[in-house]
Design a protein around this motif. Structure first.
Motif, PDB file in Angstrom:
ATOM      1  N   GLU A 124       0.829  -1.216   0.000  1.00  0.00           N
ATOM      2  CA  GLU A 124       0.000   0.000   0.000  1.00  0.00           C
ATOM      3  C   GLU A 124       0.855   1.255   0.000  1.00  0.00           C
ATOM      4  N   ILE A 125       1.910   1.248   0.799  1.00  0.00           N
ATOM      5  CA  ILE A 125       2.796   2.414   0.871  1.00  0.00           C
ATOM      6  C   ILE A 125       3.421   2.696  -0.491  1.00  0.00           C
ATOM      7  N   ARG A 127       2.218   1.790  -3.434  1.00  0.00           N
ATOM      8  CA  ARG A 127       1.160   2.238  -4.351  1.00  0.00           C
ATOM      9  C   ARG A 127       0.843   3.717  -4.135  1.00  0.00           C
ATOM     10  N   LYS A 128       0.752   4.147  -2.873  1.00  0.00           N
ATOM     11  CA  LYS A 128       0.480   5.559  -2.580  1.00  0.00           C
ATOM     12  C   LYS A 128       1.634   6.445  -3.050  1.00  0.00           C
ATOM     13  N   SER A 129       2.843   5.936  -2.953  1.00  0.00           N
ATOM     14  CA  SER A 129       4.026   6.729  -3.308  1.00  0.00           C
ATOM     15  C   SER A 129       4.147   6.979  -4.807  1.00  0.00           C
ATOM     16  N   GLU A 131       1.249   7.003  -6.806  1.00  0.00           N
ATOM     17  CA  GLU A 131      -0.089   7.351  -7.267  1.00  0.00           C
ATOM     18  C   GLU A 131      -0.042   8.518  -8.242  1.00  0.00           C
ATOM     19  N   GLU A 132      -0.707   8.334  -9.372  1.00  0.00           N
ATOM     20  CA  GLU A 132      -0.817   9.324 -10.440  1.00  0.00           C
ATOM     21  C   GLU A 132       0.482   9.544 -11.225  1.00  0.00           C
ATOM     22  N   ARG A 160       6.936  11.381  -1.070  1.00  0.00           N
ATOM     23  CA  ARG A 160       5.700  10.667  -0.769  1.00  0.00           C
ATOM     24  C   ARG A 160       5.963   9.445   0.097  1.00  0.00           C
ATOM     25  N   SER A 164       4.406   8.670   3.831  1.00  0.00           N
ATOM     26  CA  SER A 164       3.531   7.501   4.003  1.00  0.00           C
ATOM     27  C   SER A 164       3.831   6.683   5.256  1.00  0.00           C
TER      28      SER A 164
END
Length: 165
Positions: A124-125, A127-129, A131-132, A160, A164
């Motif tokens: 998850e970390i 993926r968030k890092s 993102e976009e 990011r 996170s």
């Protein structure tokens, strides 16, 4: 065990000769040329030890996050192995992130990460890092995750990532 060592020797030979030369390793096994496999294994074992030491001495450490971050480009495709060894043997309570240029596209960065505790959602970390970010992917498990992203996002990825945790 002997079969275990043989498996590692074959794996390291595949790394040494490259994935595109899998038939070369297969032929060496069939022809009983294990001396060639042993030589390839020794080269890779030496490289792994070299890069584990470099990681230990040169990685950025963020104590509040208990995170080690390292960006380097070994000659062989061993960052995942290094991340695993460093995580399991050197810093088992920390999160390990090894960044390297992608072997297939030098404009992409590959991520290999490990966390032996399982106390964080590593996939998850990551993926968030990313993102976009265009042309990016990340995911995995709590203890092991990976991904890739364009090199132009390196500084933003790092910011990011640190947020996170």
């Amino acid at each position: 065990s002997i079969p275990g060592r043989l498996g590692i020797t074959i794996d390291n030979s595949l790394i040494y000769y490259g994935a595109k030369n899998i038939m070369k390793v297969y032929d060496l096994i069939l022809k009983d040329y294990f001396s060639s496999l042993k030589e390839a294994n020794e080269v890779i074992e030496k490289e792994i030890k070299f890069w584990v030491n470099k990681f230990k001495n040169e990685a950025e450490f963020f104590p509040k996050k208990n995170l080690y971050l390292y960006y380097a480009n070994p000659k062989y495709r061993i960052p995942r192995i290094i991340a695993t060894i460093v995580s399991s043997k050197e810093f088992p309570e920390s999160t390990i992130i090894f960044l390297s240029d992608s072997s297939s596209d030098k404009n992409q960065i590959s991520i290999s990460s490990r966390n032996q505790s399982g106390n964080i959602k590593l996939g998850e970390i990551l993926r968030k890092s990313i993102e976009e970010f265009e042309d990016s992917t990340a995911g995995g498990h709590d203890r092991a995750a990976g991904g890739n992203f364009p090199k132009r996002y390196l500084d933003e990825f790092k910011k990011r990532l640190l947020k996170s945790f």
